[in-house]
Design a protein around this motif. Structure first.
Motif, PDB file in Angstrom:
ATOM      1  N   ALA A 240       0.825  -1.211   0.000  1.00 49.00           N
ATOM      2  CA  ALA A 240       0.000   0.000   0.000  1.00 49.00           C
ATOM      3  C   ALA A 240       0.860   1.261   0.000  1.00 49.00           C
ATOM      4  O   ALA A 240       0.525   2.252  -0.653  1.00 49.00           O
ATOM      5  N   LYS A 241       1.982   1.240   0.743  1.00 48.59           N
ATOM      6  CA  LYS A 241       2.858   2.408   0.761  1.00 48.59           C
ATOM      7  C   LYS A 241       3.538   2.620  -0.582  1.00 48.59           C
ATOM      8  O   LYS A 241       3.676   3.745  -1.049  1.00 48.59           O
ATOM      9  N   VAL A 242       3.989   1.513  -1.196  1.00 51.02           N
ATOM     10  CA  VAL A 242       4.710   1.646  -2.469  1.00 51.02           C
ATOM     11  C   VAL A 242       3.765   2.073  -3.580  1.00 51.02           C
ATOM     12  O   VAL A 242       4.070   2.983  -4.367  1.00 51.02           O
ATOM     13  N   GLU A 243       2.603   1.432  -3.666  1.00 52.88           N
ATOM     14  CA  GLU A 243       1.669   1.727  -4.747  1.00 52.88           C
ATOM     15  C   GLU A 243       0.652   2.804  -4.377  1.00 52.88           C
ATOM     16  O   GLU A 243      -0.212   3.121  -5.209  1.00 52.88           O
ATOM     17  N   LYS A 244       0.735   3.307  -3.145  1.00 51.21           N
ATOM     18  CA  LYS A 244      -0.162   4.368  -2.684  1.00 51.21           C
ATOM     19  C   LYS A 244      -1.629   3.956  -2.832  1.00 51.21           C
ATOM     20  O   LYS A 244      -2.441   4.629  -3.499  1.00 51.21           O
ATOM     21  N   LEU A 245      -1.946   2.842  -2.233  1.00 51.62           N
ATOM     22  CA  LEU A 245      -3.299   2.307  -2.314  1.00 51.62           C
ATOM     23  C   LEU A 245      -4.121   2.745  -1.106  1.00 51.62           C
ATOM     24  O   LEU A 245      -3.591   2.927  -0.013  1.00 51.62           O
ATOM     25  N   LYS A 246      -5.414   2.879  -1.329  1.00 55.52           N
ATOM     26  CA  LYS A 246      -6.330   3.190  -0.250  1.00 55.52           C
ATOM     27  C   LYS A 246      -6.675   1.906   0.514  1.00 55.52           C
ATOM     28  O   LYS A 246      -6.468   0.805   0.009  1.00 55.52           O
ATOM     29  N   PRO A 247      -7.199   2.032   1.748  1.00 52.13           N
ATOM     30  CA  PRO A 247      -7.542   0.815   2.512  1.00 52.13           C
ATOM     31  C   PRO A 247      -8.490  -0.117   1.769  1.00 52.13           C
ATOM     32  O   PRO A 247      -8.326  -1.334   1.814  1.00 52.13           O
ATOM     33  N   LEU A 248      -9.473   0.442   1.072  1.00 54.50           N
ATOM     34  CA  LEU A 248     -10.397  -0.403   0.324  1.00 54.50           C
ATOM     35  C   LEU A 248      -9.679  -1.098  -0.822  1.00 54.50           C
ATOM     36  O   LEU A 248      -9.934  -2.291  -1.108  1.00 54.50           O
ATOM     37  N   GLU A 249      -8.770  -0.412  -1.483  1.00 52.97           N
ATOM     38  CA  GLU A 249      -8.015  -1.028  -2.569  1.00 52.97           C
ATOM     39  C   GLU A 249      -7.087  -2.121  -2.046  1.00 52.97           C
ATOM     40  O   GLU A 249      -6.872  -3.136  -2.727  1.00 52.97           O
ATOM     41  N   VAL A 250      -6.562  -1.935  -0.845  1.00 57.32           N
ATOM     42  CA  VAL A 250      -5.712  -2.973  -0.255  1.00 57.32           C
ATOM     43  C   VAL A 250      -6.521  -4.234   0.029  1.00 57.32           C
ATOM     44  O   VAL A 250      -6.073  -5.364  -0.239  1.00 57.32           O
ATOM     45  N   GLU A 251      -7.731  -4.057   0.556  1.00 54.43           N
ATOM     46  CA  GLU A 251      -8.581  -5.217   0.820  1.00 54.43           C
ATOM     47  C   GLU A 251      -8.982  -5.907  -0.470  1.00 54.43           C
ATOM     48  O   GLU A 251      -9.045  -7.151  -0.533  1.00 54.43           O
ATOM     49  N   LEU A 252      -9.253  -5.124  -1.515  1.00 53.91           N
ATOM     50  CA  LEU A 252      -9.578  -5.720  -2.802  1.00 53.91           C
ATOM     51  C   LEU A 252      -8.382  -6.493  -3.362  1.00 53.91           C
ATOM     52  O   LEU A 252      -8.552  -7.567  -3.948  1.00 53.91           O
ATOM     53  N   ARG A 253      -7.196  -5.942  -3.182  1.00 57.52           N
ATOM     54  CA  ARG A 253      -5.988  -6.649  -3.620  1.00 57.52           C
ATOM     55  C   ARG A 253      -5.804  -7.945  -2.849  1.00 57.52           C
ATOM     56  O   ARG A 253      -5.469  -8.994  -3.418  1.00 57.52           O
ATOM     57  N   ARG A 254      -6.076  -7.905  -1.557  1.00 58.19           N
ATOM     58  CA  ARG A 254      -5.972  -9.103  -0.734  1.00 58.19           C
ATOM     59  C   ARG A 254      -6.972 -10.180  -1.184  1.00 58.19           C
ATOM     60  O   ARG A 254      -6.638 -11.355  -1.300  1.00 58.19           O
ATOM     61  N   LEU A 255      -8.227  -9.749  -1.437  1.00 59.97           N
ATOM     62  CA  LEU A 255      -9.235 -10.699  -1.892  1.00 59.97           C
ATOM     63  C   LEU A 255      -8.906 -11.251  -3.274  1.00 59.97           C
ATOM     64  O   LEU A 255      -9.157 -12.428  -3.564  1.00 59.97           O
TER      65      LEU A 255
END
Length: 225
Positions: A145-160
């Motif tokens: 998330a820090k490297v790609e500057k992702l939002k919390p929702l985008e991080v959860e979507l990436r995880r899923l």
């Protein structure tokens, strides 16, 4: 004569099949707990696990000193695959982390070997704690998330997304293994069938030869015409 009332619509019953993917998903999402065990003096304990190819594996270990001992913890850690290749090794290990990526589906082994001498009295055991993760669990989504500057929702979507991809890969591997086992069973059945036919032909040939041999023998002895 009045007509009977129409039957009430039945409610759909929840079967076990729709619950199975949910249970599998909950098991996969659930956090893995570290493993703890006692390591006696001059002893060696190993943990084995099968891991798919191209999978990131991370781990964190800690070896505690025996209670009441003046010296610190003394143990060696070695991680190898089935071919004996050393993926990680540490002598006089106390606490640390390791990470590697698998090249093929294999059985990996993490061995802890105690170096504490066994004295005349009872030597207290060392407490070993190992937290080993692989696949989706091993990824650090905070750093992503820090490297790609992702939002919390985008991080959860990436995880899923990674989790669903891992499940699909697991099912694809299971399907491949099932096909290989089916081909092996069919090949074995074919070989057994051919062997059975060959055995029957040998038995029939042997029985025919015995009949002709006994007939010639009895004729030679003039027991039959």
């Amino acid at each position: 004569m009045p007509l009977p009332p129409p039957p009430l619509p039945r409610r759909p019953r929840l079967g076990r099949a729709p619950l199975l993917p949910l249970l599998l998903l909950l098991l996969l999402v659930g956090p893995a707990r570290p493993i703890s065990f006692q390591l006696p003096g001059k002893a060696r304990k190993c943990l084995r696990e099968e891991i798919h190819r191209d999978t990131l594996v991370t781990g964190e270990y800690e070896i505690g000193a025996p209670p009441g001992s003046s010296s610190g913890p003394s143990a060696n850690l070695k991680i190898t695959d089935s071919a004996g290749h050393i993926l990680y090794a540490k002598e006089d290990a106390t606490k640390g982390k390791f990470a590697f990526t698998t090249e093929d589906y294999d059985m990996f082994e993490a061995c802890f070997e105690s170096k504490l001498p066994v004295g005349t009295g009872r030597m207290p055991d060392q407490l070993v704690t190992l937290d080993m993760k692989h696949g989706v669990e091993a990824k650090n989504y905070e750093e992503i998330a820090k490297v790609e500057k992702l939002k919390p929702l985008e991080v959860e979507l990436r995880r899923l997304e990674d989790l669903s991809e891992s499940i699909v890969n697991d099912f694809a591997y299971m399907k491949k293994r099932e096909e290989e086992m089916r081909d092996t069973n069919e090949s074995t059945n074919t070989r057994v069938l051919y062997f059975s036919i060959f055995s029957m032909c040998c038995l029939i040939g042997l029985a025919t030869w015995q009949v002709f041999y006994l007939r010639r023998f009895f004729k030679a002895k003039k027991l039959i015409e």
